[in-house]
Write an enzyme that holds these catalytic residues in place. Structure first.
Site, PDB file in Angstrom:
ATOM      1  N   LYS A   1       0.855  -1.201   0.000  1.00  0.00           N
ATOM      2  CA  LYS A   1       0.000   0.000   0.000  1.00  0.00           C
ATOM      3  C   LYS A   1       0.878   1.234   0.000  1.00  0.00           C
ATOM      4  O   LYS A   1       2.054   1.191   0.398  1.00  0.00           O
ATOM      5  CB  LYS A   1      -0.932   0.025   1.226  1.00  0.00           C
ATOM      6  CG  LYS A   1      -0.245   0.069   2.607  1.00  0.00           C
ATOM      7  CD  LYS A   1       0.142   1.447   3.113  1.00  0.00           C
ATOM      8  CE  LYS A   1       0.813   1.385   4.494  1.00  0.00           C
ATOM      9  NZ  LYS A   1       1.591   2.567   4.832  1.00  0.00           N
TER      10      LYS A   1
ATOM     11  N   PRO B   1       9.866  -4.114   0.039  1.00  0.00           N
ATOM     12  CA  PRO B   1      10.912  -3.831   1.031  1.00  0.00           C
ATOM     13  C   PRO B   1      10.340  -3.855   2.455  1.00  0.00           C
ATOM     14  O   PRO B   1       9.203  -3.412   2.678  1.00  0.00           O
ATOM     15  CB  PRO B   1      11.390  -2.425   0.654  1.00  0.00           C
ATOM     16  CG  PRO B   1      10.928  -2.193  -0.732  1.00  0.00           C
ATOM     17  CD  PRO B   1       9.724  -3.047  -0.958  1.00  0.00           C
TER      18      PRO B   1
ATOM     19  N   GLY C   1       7.385   1.398   5.072  1.00  0.00           N
ATOM     20  CA  GLY C   1       6.187   2.241   4.984  1.00  0.00           C
ATOM     21  C   GLY C   1       5.216   1.782   3.912  1.00  0.00           C
ATOM     22  O   GLY C   1       4.272   2.499   3.567  1.00  0.00           O
ATOM     23  N   LEU C   2       5.436   0.559   3.391  1.00  0.00           N
ATOM     24  CA  LEU C   2       4.591   0.038   2.313  1.00  0.00           C
ATOM     25  C   LEU C   2       3.640  -1.056   2.793  1.00  0.00           C
ATOM     26  O   LEU C   2       2.904  -1.648   1.987  1.00  0.00           O
ATOM     27  CB  LEU C   2       5.473  -0.497   1.176  1.00  0.00           C
ATOM     28  CG  LEU C   2       6.336   0.570   0.478  1.00  0.00           C
ATOM     29  CD1 LEU C   2       7.336  -0.076  -0.480  1.00  0.00           C
ATOM     30  CD2 LEU C   2       5.450   1.559  -0.285  1.00  0.00           C
ATOM     31  N   GLY C   3       3.654  -1.344   4.087  1.00  0.00           N
ATOM     32  CA  GLY C   3       2.691  -2.291   4.667  1.00  0.00           C
ATOM     33  C   GLY C   3       2.923  -3.743   4.284  1.00  0.00           C
ATOM     34  O   GLY C   3       1.998  -4.551   4.381  1.00  0.00           O
ATOM     35  N   GLY C   4       4.132  -4.097   3.855  1.00  0.00           N
ATOM     36  CA  GLY C   4       4.381  -5.458   3.365  1.00  0.00           C
ATOM     37  C   GLY C   4       4.048  -6.542   4.385  1.00  0.00           C
ATOM     38  O   GLY C   4       3.322  -7.489   4.074  1.00  0.00           O
TER      39      GLY C   4
ATOM     40  N   SER D   1       2.138  -6.344   6.994  1.00  0.00           N
ATOM     41  CA  SER D   1       0.703  -6.317   7.291  1.00  0.00           C
ATOM     42  C   SER D   1      -0.088  -6.976   6.167  1.00  0.00           C
ATOM     43  O   SER D   1      -1.068  -7.691   6.412  1.00  0.00           O
ATOM     44  CB  SER D   1       0.220  -4.873   7.452  1.00  0.00           C
ATOM     45  OG  SER D   1       0.943  -4.227   8.470  1.00  0.00           O
ATOM     46  N   SER D   2       0.342  -6.737   4.925  1.00  0.00           N
ATOM     47  CA  SER D   2      -0.352  -7.326   3.783  1.00  0.00           C
ATOM     48  C   SER D   2      -0.168  -8.848   3.778  1.00  0.00           C
ATOM     49  O   SER D   2      -1.114  -9.601   3.505  1.00  0.00           O
ATOM     50  CB  SER D   2       0.196  -6.727   2.487  1.00  0.00           C
ATOM     51  OG  SER D   2      -0.530  -7.205   1.384  1.00  0.00           O
TER      52      SER D   2
ATOM     53  N   ASP E   1      -2.253  -1.769  10.473  1.00  0.00           N
ATOM     54  CA  ASP E   1      -2.462  -1.679   9.023  1.00  0.00           C
ATOM     55  C   ASP E   1      -3.121  -2.932   8.437  1.00  0.00           C
ATOM     56  O   ASP E   1      -3.480  -2.940   7.253  1.00  0.00           O
ATOM     57  CB  ASP E   1      -1.114  -1.490   8.300  1.00  0.00           C
ATOM     58  CG  ASP E   1      -0.637  -0.043   8.331  1.00  0.00           C
ATOM     59  OD1 ASP E   1      -1.424   0.838   8.747  1.00  0.00           O
ATOM     60  OD2 ASP E   1       0.520   0.196   7.946  1.00  0.00           O
TER      61      ASP E   1
HETATM   62  O1  C5P Z   1      -0.101  -1.606  15.175  1.00  0.00           O
HETATM   63  P1  C5P Z   1       1.355  -1.717  14.853  1.00  0.00           P
HETATM   64  O2  C5P Z   1       2.035  -2.790  15.678  1.00  0.00           O
HETATM   65  O3  C5P Z   1       1.636  -1.871  13.403  1.00  0.00           O
HETATM   66  O4  C5P Z   1       2.013  -0.336  15.257  1.00  0.00           O
HETATM   67  C1  C5P Z   1       3.388  -0.186  15.441  1.00  0.00           C
HETATM   68  C2  C5P Z   1       3.628   0.999  16.353  1.00  0.00           C
HETATM   69  O5  C5P Z   1       3.300   2.212  15.695  1.00  0.00           O
HETATM   70  C3  C5P Z   1       2.779   0.981  17.603  1.00  0.00           C
HETATM   71  O6  C5P Z   1       3.402   0.266  18.630  1.00  0.00           O
HETATM   72  C4  C5P Z   1       2.677   2.450  17.929  1.00  0.00           C
HETATM   73  O7  C5P Z   1       3.855   2.869  18.583  1.00  0.00           O
HETATM   74  C5  C5P Z   1       2.665   3.108  16.571  1.00  0.00           C
HETATM   75  N1  C5P Z   1       1.297   3.377  16.083  1.00  0.00           N
HETATM   76  C6  C5P Z   1       0.577   4.416  16.664  1.00  0.00           C
HETATM   77  N2  C5P Z   1      -0.690   4.684  16.214  1.00  0.00           N
HETATM   78  C7  C5P Z   1      -1.229   3.983  15.211  1.00  0.00           C
HETATM   79  C8  C5P Z   1      -0.495   2.940  14.600  1.00  0.00           C
HETATM   80  C9  C5P Z   1       0.766   2.669  15.056  1.00  0.00           C
HETATM   81  O8  C5P Z   1       1.053   5.088  17.593  1.00  0.00           O
HETATM   82  N3  C5P Z   1      -2.471   4.281  14.780  1.00  0.00           N
END
Ligand code: C5P
Length: 290
Positions: free
Chosen positions: A9, A89, A93-96, A98-99, A131
């Site tokens: 993404k 990569p 920042g491309l959500g790999g 998560s996808s 994500d």
């Molecule tokens: O949800 P995820 O584990 O991908 O998020 C990684 C980190 O990014 C979280 O631990 C948090 O520090 C930060 N984050 C946030 N607010 C969001 C998404 C992510 O603060 N909406």
């Protein structure tokens, strides 16, 4: 063996509204699924195993494994062997990751006979990562909350992007931790983009509230941005917490010319197009909500 694609993404726009009591941030974003994809082979097996064709870090903490664990107990403890061919990569920042996790959930939901409807899958996906719910819907979407409130938007036509990064990974948590409250906004620019898209406008790039914190922490990401922006002035923005930079072009040829120029400077760069909301039959894609 069943094989599935897990697309990357980009964030066409990303605003942070403020910090929540649970430590996460409330955000509003327009996300776009794009053609760059990992490929996964997934089969039912006795135990859980994940193989990756690059160094993917500790397997136990991999989002794909966490996604499988999130569904496994309720499915009565079946197993799966997953082979992951990474093209997106990592930590870019491309959500790999998560996808990949969402693709595993979609496939295991079927292979393990769970057949959970969208709201249940979304709840499980949000527990794996902020994500992940977006990738159950894909296409173009307005994303709110901490990432779990996903509303599909229509996709209009083909958009071409050059993705560029300086070749290192960034921790999303570290970028959020550096974000000053002065970067918080009310989401107006992103909601305006979403309503323009609903009204029939072609998607454009708007803002990214995490960009400043990324550049403060990584001057090399700023230099990469400046190179990319020089080739698409005013049409360049960071994706997610970076460090990948997105530049939008009118044609594939223009995007390719820019990507080749950026590779010559030594950056990782590739050309992608949007994956339209209407084209793929994903479990949470509610065309009626468009
Ligand atoms: O949800 P995820 O584990 O991908 O998020 C990684 C980190 O990014 C979280 O631990 C948090 O520090 C930060 N984050 C946030 N607010 C969001 C998404 C992510 O603060 N909406």
């Amino acid at each position: 063996m069943p094989s599935t694609l897990a697309h990357a993404k980009i964030n066409l726009s990303l605003e942070i509204l403020g910090k929540r009591h649970d430590g996460y941030h409330d955000l509003v974003s327009v996300m776009q699924e794009v053609s760059l994809a990992d490929r996964m082979e997934i089969e039912v097996a006795e135990d859980l195993q994940l193989r990756c064709d690059i160094e993917c870090g500790p397997i136990a903490s991999n989002l794909v494994m966490r996604a499988a664990h999130a569904l496994r107990t309720e499915a009565g403890g079946p197993g799966t062997h997953i082979t992951l061919h990474k093209r997106i990569p990592v930590g870019a920042g491309l959500g790999g990751g998560s996808s990949d996790a969402a693709a595993a959930m979609i496939t295991l939901n079927r292979l393990w006979g769970l057949e959970y409807p969208c709201p249940v899958l979304t709840e499980r996906a949000a527990a794996v990562g902020s994500d992940v719910p977006f990738f159950l819907t894909g296409g173009t979407a307005l994303v709110e909350g901490r990432g779990e409130v996903v509303t599909a938007l229509p996709s209009h036509g083909v958009s071409w992007y050059a993705l560029t990064n300086p070749g290192f990974s960034v921790s999303t948590a570290a970028i959020f931790a550096r974000l000053p409250s002065a970067s918080w906004t009310d989401g107006t620019a992103t909601r305006q983009l979403a309503s323009d898209i609903r009204a029939g406008a072609a998607p454009s790039l708007a803002v990214n509230a995490l960009q400043g914190a990324l550049f403060d922490a990584y001057p090399a990401a700023l230099r990469c941005f400046q190179h990319a922006d020089g080739l698409a002035p005013g049409h360049t923005v960071v994706s997610g917490s970076g460090p990948t930079i997105v530049s939008q072009f009118d044609t594939e040829e223009e995007a390719t010319t820019a990507a080749l120029a950026l590779r010559k400077v030594g950056y990782w760069s590739c050309v992608v197009r949007n994956c339209p909301t209407e084209e793929r039959n994903l479990p949470c894609r509610a065309l009626s909500s468009l």
